[in-house]
Scaffold this motif. Structure first.
Motif, PDB file in Angstrom:
ATOM      1  N   CYS A   1       0.619  -1.443  -0.213  1.00 36.84           N
ATOM      2  CA  CYS A   1      -0.130   0.009  -0.369  1.00 36.84           C
ATOM      3  C   CYS A   1       0.913   1.507   0.054  1.00 36.84           C
ATOM      4  CB  CYS A   1      -1.187  -0.416   1.298  1.00 36.84           C
ATOM      5  SG  CYS A   1      -1.962   1.673   1.139  1.00 36.84           S
TER       6      CYS A   1
ATOM      7  N   TYR B   1       0.800   4.303   1.296  1.00 33.14           N
ATOM      8  CA  TYR B   1      -0.348   5.391   1.969  1.00 33.14           C
ATOM      9  C   TYR B   1       0.596   5.089   3.445  1.00 33.14           C
ATOM     10  CZ  TYR B   1      -3.689   6.833  -1.553  1.00 33.14           C
ATOM     11  OH  TYR B   1      -4.575   7.120  -2.234  1.00 33.14           O
ATOM     12  N   CYS B   2      -0.389   4.763   4.457  1.00 33.77           N
ATOM     13  CA  CYS B   2       0.556   4.690   5.523  1.00 33.77           C
ATOM     14  C   CYS B   2       1.414   4.062   6.342  1.00 33.77           C
ATOM     15  CB  CYS B   2      -0.299   4.814   7.030  1.00 33.77           C
ATOM     16  SG  CYS B   2      -0.915   3.147   7.095  1.00 33.77           S
TER      17      CYS B   2
ATOM     18  N   VAL C   1       1.932   1.181   7.761  1.00 36.81           N
ATOM     19  CA  VAL C   1       2.386  -0.445   7.912  1.00 36.81           C
ATOM     20  C   VAL C   1       1.854  -1.259   7.255  1.00 36.81           C
ATOM     21  CG1 VAL C   1      -0.186  -1.757   8.402  1.00 36.81           C
ATOM     22  CG2 VAL C   1      -0.041   0.717   9.712  1.00 36.81           C
ATOM     23  N   GLY C   2       1.799  -0.488   5.753  1.00 35.09           N
ATOM     24  CA  GLY C   2       2.965  -1.591   4.534  1.00 35.09           C
ATOM     25  C   GLY C   2       1.852  -2.377   4.959  1.00 35.09           C
ATOM     26  N   CYS C   3       0.544  -2.418   4.747  1.00 33.90           N
ATOM     27  CA  CYS C   3      -0.658  -3.957   4.388  1.00 33.90           C
ATOM     28  C   CYS C   3      -0.227  -4.118   3.063  1.00 33.90           C
ATOM     29  CB  CYS C   3      -1.917  -3.340   4.521  1.00 33.90           C
ATOM     30  SG  CYS C   3      -1.964  -2.478   5.908  1.00 33.90           S
TER      31      CYS C   3
ATOM     32  N   LEU D   1      -7.908  -4.237   4.875  1.00 33.59           N
ATOM     33  CA  LEU D   1      -7.068  -2.802   4.566  1.00 33.59           C
ATOM     34  C   LEU D   1      -8.104  -2.477   4.752  1.00 33.59           C
ATOM     35  CD1 LEU D   1      -7.019  -3.662   0.411  1.00 33.59           C
ATOM     36  CD2 LEU D   1      -4.993  -3.560   1.566  1.00 33.59           C
TER      37      LEU D   1
ATOM     38  N   LYS E   1      -8.410   3.681   2.490  1.00 30.76           N
ATOM     39  CA  LYS E   1      -8.002   4.133   1.513  1.00 30.76           C
ATOM     40  C   LYS E   1      -6.265   3.364   0.398  1.00 30.76           C
ATOM     41  CE  LYS E   1      -5.756   6.577   4.810  1.00 30.76           C
ATOM     42  NZ  LYS E   1      -5.819   7.757   6.700  1.00 30.76           N
ATOM     43  N   GLY E   2      -5.940   2.102   1.416  1.00 27.96           N
ATOM     44  CA  GLY E   2      -5.819   0.775   1.010  1.00 27.96           C
ATOM     45  C   GLY E   2      -6.694   0.621  -0.013  1.00 27.96           C
TER      46      GLY E   2
ATOM     47  N   HIS F   1      -3.230   5.206  11.098  1.00 25.79           N
ATOM     48  CA  HIS F   1      -3.110   3.497  10.516  1.00 25.79           C
ATOM     49  C   HIS F   1      -4.517   2.662  11.285  1.00 25.79           C
ATOM     50  CE1 HIS F   1       0.212   6.832  12.353  1.00 25.79           C
ATOM     51  NE2 HIS F   1       0.826   5.525  10.760  1.00 25.79           N
ATOM     52  N   PRO F   2      -5.286   2.455   9.964  1.00 27.46           N
ATOM     53  CA  PRO F   2      -6.469   2.316  10.860  1.00 27.46           C
ATOM     54  C   PRO F   2      -6.407   0.491  11.195  1.00 27.46           C
ATOM     55  CG  PRO F   2      -7.046   3.157   8.457  1.00 27.46           C
ATOM     56  CD  PRO F   2      -5.363   3.585   8.814  1.00 27.46           C
ATOM     57  N   VAL F   3      -5.572  -0.138  10.066  1.00 25.94           N
ATOM     58  CA  VAL F   3      -5.362  -1.565   9.895  1.00 25.94           C
ATOM     59  C   VAL F   3      -4.417  -1.669  11.438  1.00 25.94           C
ATOM     60  CG1 VAL F   3      -4.358  -3.733   9.192  1.00 25.94           C
ATOM     61  CG2 VAL F   3      -5.891  -2.196   7.561  1.00 25.94           C
TER      62      VAL F   3
HETATM   63  S1  SF4 Z   1      -4.295   0.111   3.456  1.00 27.37           S
HETATM   64 FE1  SF4 Z   1      -4.723   1.868   5.250  1.00 27.37          FE
HETATM   65  S2  SF4 Z   1      -3.903   0.650   7.255  1.00 27.37           S
HETATM   66 FE2  SF4 Z   1      -3.059  -0.623   5.531  1.00 27.37          FE
HETATM   67  S3  SF4 Z   1      -1.204   0.656   4.991  1.00 27.37           S
HETATM   68 FE3  SF4 Z   1      -2.430   0.961   3.445  1.00 27.37          FE
HETATM   69  S4  SF4 Z   1      -3.110   2.868   4.545  1.00 27.37           S
HETATM   70 FE4  SF4 Z   1      -1.990   2.358   6.412  1.00 27.37          FE
END
Ligand code: SF4
Ligand code: SF4
Ligand code: SF4
Lengths: 335, 541
Positions: A210, A212-213, A215-217, A244, A247-248, B37-39
């Motif tokens: 991912c 965005y943030c 966390v690295g999903c 997810l 955003k992801g 950091h939702p997840v």
């Molecule tokens: S899916 Fe959401 S929580 Fe996971 S890395 Fe992307 S932005 Fe971050």
């Protein structure tokens, strides 16, 4: 371990609808029934713990009949929409109907729901005519997402998944993560941006991370003709285990925006003009050479990007250090 | 990361996300996880709801995580150190800390003890606004758990005392013996996908890739050899706020901004724009025109996420692949390629010609902690550094068995200082800022994805019902929020999430962006700006 777990571990296939490995066993759909030697009736393999010496049969004629009956009951109150349904090809109901030779015509006079499709948010559509009441979305929201936004409402034949007081999702506490959508085994919950963008069997799946943030999903990009048409979470992957966030899952189409920069630009007065790579690179190199010559390397400074790949940041700091000879290189999120 | 680097010798998340689901007690401080950091937040919520983990939340706002907390310390903005010192005071005074651990694996405990002694719960309470009883209860709960896991985000780092806040958290966790074991540690969540990676790659003024210091002649010799150049610079470079400042004063003549929208994301927008304007030669490299590229002399169009292959490193030190799915538009090119072309014009031919070659042949060859990470190993879940050799599985948590990267863990006692700007008669409110769930940063991405603006289409100022009543505003009405640096007009959002006296805003929209207001006061060590506290006034329009 349940009978189902043991079977799957050993490569024995048992069909399931309401079961999902990330969720607590539920035992609602009963499609996973198996015969256990010594037991009077077939048992739901997803709920019964396996025991040493247990003899289990997963494909007897009786089991197959029971499974077909379950599917036919579901079909009796299900729209005949496979031709244009977004889920076709990836739908468990469709798959099992085919596998068991189940036909809708078995219960021709059954009562049918006629719900209006709910299109109350930008990201996914809810068509409860296709819902099979497996509860996966409800349980995903509660057990996985940890939010308990949706639940079953009403009783008996009128049972349906609903938000509190049936207000729209936007008015509820829903965070539009779409984890419920990913868990739906049929076409009741579908991603809006993917509508008519391609059939499931036409998609190539590309695993990525991912953007965005931090966390690295892990994501699956569903790609058709070089275009991402859907994103889902990679099951059993670290760190997100299929999950997810909004955003992801839904924030991928910015790359196709018409506003993308498509060519190098060089300032001319108050405006920019399009340029070739050679022009823009030459100009930049010449200008920086001139500045370094006049004012020394420390008159050059650069800010790298905390969103782009490692290899980009690596090359940028290498450019500043080994070529420009300055350590004036930073990025925006030093904290 | 200076705080953690000082205390432990390594400035990254000590533990892993997969430990969240089995942790017994969380201390979450300055982190609005459910939105930012939702997840990761879902993993915390699962632990609390499905497995009975406990949670102490330290945050001025009662955001969504507060529903899951056993103890919520709603402290005054910027009083974290006082509160943490208060908690440590109780732990020491009541003999609740981990004596064996402190004795065997740490140093400088006496200094910490002396400092904590200055913060009895009553004093900590007077500063933080959290009752002395709550402080005691929090301390006892922390002591009662086998391990507690600290999670923090920008809520404690974006202060003038940000580094000290981090050290204070590190002090607490060492005192409790919670560093170096599963389900414990100090875990900063990174706001952007590759902050960790940008640091690891040496996009920092003081270190080469792999945190190897530029002042060290042996390190420089190593890179000179690898890069086949002479005389790499040994003096620490400028941090980004200083670059902007010096661009304005004319000492920095050429500024190269890669993928950052400084004109919206930095504090005090008007000031940043003056800096960008006065720069003699500004190069921007981006995927979109932004508020920042308006000031550029040259703009390079770059390939975006999913348009080329490469790696990101997540908060948990995990190096993950990102792969290509579509073609970059027009003439846009991968960023690494652009830098390579400039090097060529200076007479340097760089060999690597793909992200894989850059990583496999240079990055992992030069950074010891990444030595065992090669592309062919990154097929599934990636690998967490340190990974020193090709047969090493990677590292889930750091400082195992109390063996800190720096040797012994270092207690660094710190004092509470107020934010650089505190409310007064003219600007009676505290403004604090952050992100909202549906947008990301300055919206260069989410603003161009269908649907996101429909969910959240404009900035708002969150105020408490009490303040709303006093100001005579109801939700949805416009207010003017002013600071010494600027003013914005936005809709008020009346919510119990914020306590009286606090205004909370985000920086996603240019219009009504909180950064017209925020204070460009910086942490003296990291030069991180105090986004989390400045003084504002609010009036109904
Ligand atoms: S899916 Fe959401 S929580 Fe996971 S890395 Fe992307 S932005 Fe971050
Ligand atoms: S949900 Fe499945 S069975 Fe129903 S219409 Fe769609 S594809 Fe066919
Ligand atoms: S989108 Fe997420 S929060 Fe909303 S109902 Fe589905 S699982 Fe729950």
């Amino acid at each position: 371990m349940t009978i189902l777990d043991v079977a799957r571990k050993n490569g024995v296939r048992i069909p399931t609808l309401c079961h999902e490995s990330a969720l607590e066993p539920y035992g609602a759909c009963r499609i996973c029934v198996v015969e256990v030697e010594g037991a009077r009736a077939p048992v739901a393999s997803c709920c019964v713990p396996a025991a040493q010496g247990m003899a289990v049969r997963t494909e007897t004629p009786r089991i197959q009949r029971a499974r077909r009956a379950i599917i036919e009951l579901l079909l009796s109150d299900h729209p005949e929409d496979c031709l244009s349904c977004e889920k076709a090809g990836a739908c468990s109901l469709q798959e099992y109907a085919y596998e068991f030779g189940a036909r809708k015509s078995r219960y021709p006079s059954a009562e049918k729901h006629n719900y209006a499709a709910l299109d109350d948010n930008p990201f996914y559509v809810r068509d409860y005519n296709k819902c099979i009441l497996c509860g996966r979305c409800v349980r995903t929201c509660a057990e996985v997402q940890g939010d308990c936004v949706i639940d079953f409402a009403h009783r008996g034949y009128d049972t349906a998944v609903s938000t509190p007081i049936n207000r729209g999702l936007i008015e509820s506490q829903c965070v539009l993560c779409g984890n419920c959508v990913q868990s739906c085994p049929v076409g009741a919950l579908t991603e809006k941006k993917s509508i008519r963008m391609g059939r499931s069997w036409e998609m190539e799946k590309v695993r990525t991370t991912c953007p965005y943030c931090g966390v690295g999903c892990q994501q699956w990009l569903h790609v058709k003709d070089g275009k991402i048409v859907k994103v889902t979470g990679v099951k059993n992957a670290e760190p997100n285990r299929g999950r997810l966030c909004v955003k992801g899952r839904f924030g991928y189409d910015f790359i196709y925006s018409e506003e993308r920069l498509k060519t190098p630009l060089i300032r001319e007065g108050d405006a920019f003009r399009e340029a070739t790579w050679d022009e823009a690179l030459d100009l930049t190199a010449d200008k920086i050479k001139e500045i370094i010559k006049k004012h020394g390397p420390d008159a050059v400074a650069g800010v790298s990007c905390a969103r782009s790949i490692n290899e980009d940041s690596y090359n940028m700091q290498k450019l500043f250090r080994s070529v420009f000879k300055t350590n004036n290189i930073d990025h925006c999120a030093r904290v | 990361m200076a705080g953690l680097a000082t205390s432990f010798g390594s400035g990254a998340m000590t533990n892993s996300f997969n430990e969240f689901s089995s942790a017994k007690l969380f201390l979450i401080i300055g982190s609005n996880m459910t939105e930012a950091h939702p997840v990761a937040a879902t993993l915390v919520k699962n632990a609390v709801v499905n497995r009975g983990a406990r949670m102490i939340l330290i945050d001025p706002r009662a955001h969504r995580l507060a529903e899951f907390a056993d103890i919520h310390c709603r402290l005054n903005v910027g009083s974290d150190i006082a509160l943490l010192n208060g908690i440590m005071h109780v732990l020491i005074a009541e003999n609740l800390y981990d004596k064996d651990y402190v004795e065997n694996f740490t140093e400088n405990f006496e200094a910490l003890k002396a400092k904590a002694a200055e913060y009895p719960p009553e004093r900590a309470s007077a500063i933080s606004g959290v009752s002395a009883d709550t402080i005691r209860a929090a301390a006892r709960m922390l002591a009662s758990a086998n391990a507690a896991m600290v999670i923090y985000t920008l809520g404690i780092t974006e202060h003038v005392c940000g580094t000290h806040n981090v050290m204070s958290v590190a002090n607490l966790q060492m005192l409790l013996g919670n560093v170096g074991l599963k389900g414990g540690g100090v875990n900063p969540l990174r706001g952007q996908n590759n902050v960790q990676g940008a640091c690891d790659m040496g996009a920092l003024p003081n270190v080469f890739p792999g945190y190897q210091r530029v002042e060290d002649a042996a390190v420089r010799a190593k890179f000179e050899k690898a890069w086949d150049v002479k005389e790499l610079p040994g003096k620490e470079g400028l941090k980004s706020p200083a670059m902007l400042e010096l661009a304005k004063s004319g000492n920095v003549k050429a500024l190269w901004i890669f993928g950052e929208n400084l004109a919206n994301s930095e504090p005090d927008i008007s000031h940043v724009e003056r800096c960008l304007e006065s720069c003699e030669f500004l190069v921007c490299q981006d995927i979109f025109p932004t508020e920042t590229t308006r000031f550029a002399d040259v703009i390079f169009p770059a390939a975006a996420w999913s348009e080329n292959e490469g790696t990101f490193t997540s908060s948990e030190r995990r190096v993950n692949m990102t792969r290509a799915a579509s073609k970059a538009p027009g003439a846009a090119m991968p960023n690494w390629w652009i830098f390579k072309q400039i090097a060529k014009r200076f007479g340097q031919e760089w060999k690597p010609d793909s992200a894989q070659e850059i990583w496999d042949n240079e990055v992992s060859a030069l950074a010891p902690a990444l030595a065992g990470i090669k592309y062919h190993r990154l097929t599934n879940d990636g690998i967490q550094w340190p990974c020193p050799s090709i047969d090493h599985p990677g590292t889930g948590f750091l400082h195992k068995d109390g063996k800190f990267t720096r040797g012994k863990g270092l207690f660094t006692p710190v004092d509470w200082v107020p934010p650089a700007e505190i409310p007064d008669e003219e600007y009676p409110f505290v403004l604090s800022t952050g992100r909202r769930l549906t947008h990301y940063h300055t919206r260069t991405q989410t603003g161009r994805c269908q649907g996101f603006d429909d969910v959240l289409g404009e900035e708002s100022a969150d105020i408490s019902p009490e303040d709303a009543e006093r100001l005579g505003v109801s939700g949805g009405e416009k207010v003017r929020v002013c600071s010494r640096r600027g003013s914005v007009e936005v809709k008020a959002k009346v919510t119990k999430e914020v306590p009286p006296g606090l205004v909370w805003m985000a920086f996603h929209f240019r219009e009504g962006c909180a950064n017209w207001l925020t204070n460009a006061a910086f942490d003296s060590i990291t030069q991180t700006a105090e986004y989390k506290a400045c003084a504002v006034s609010v009036e109904k329009i």
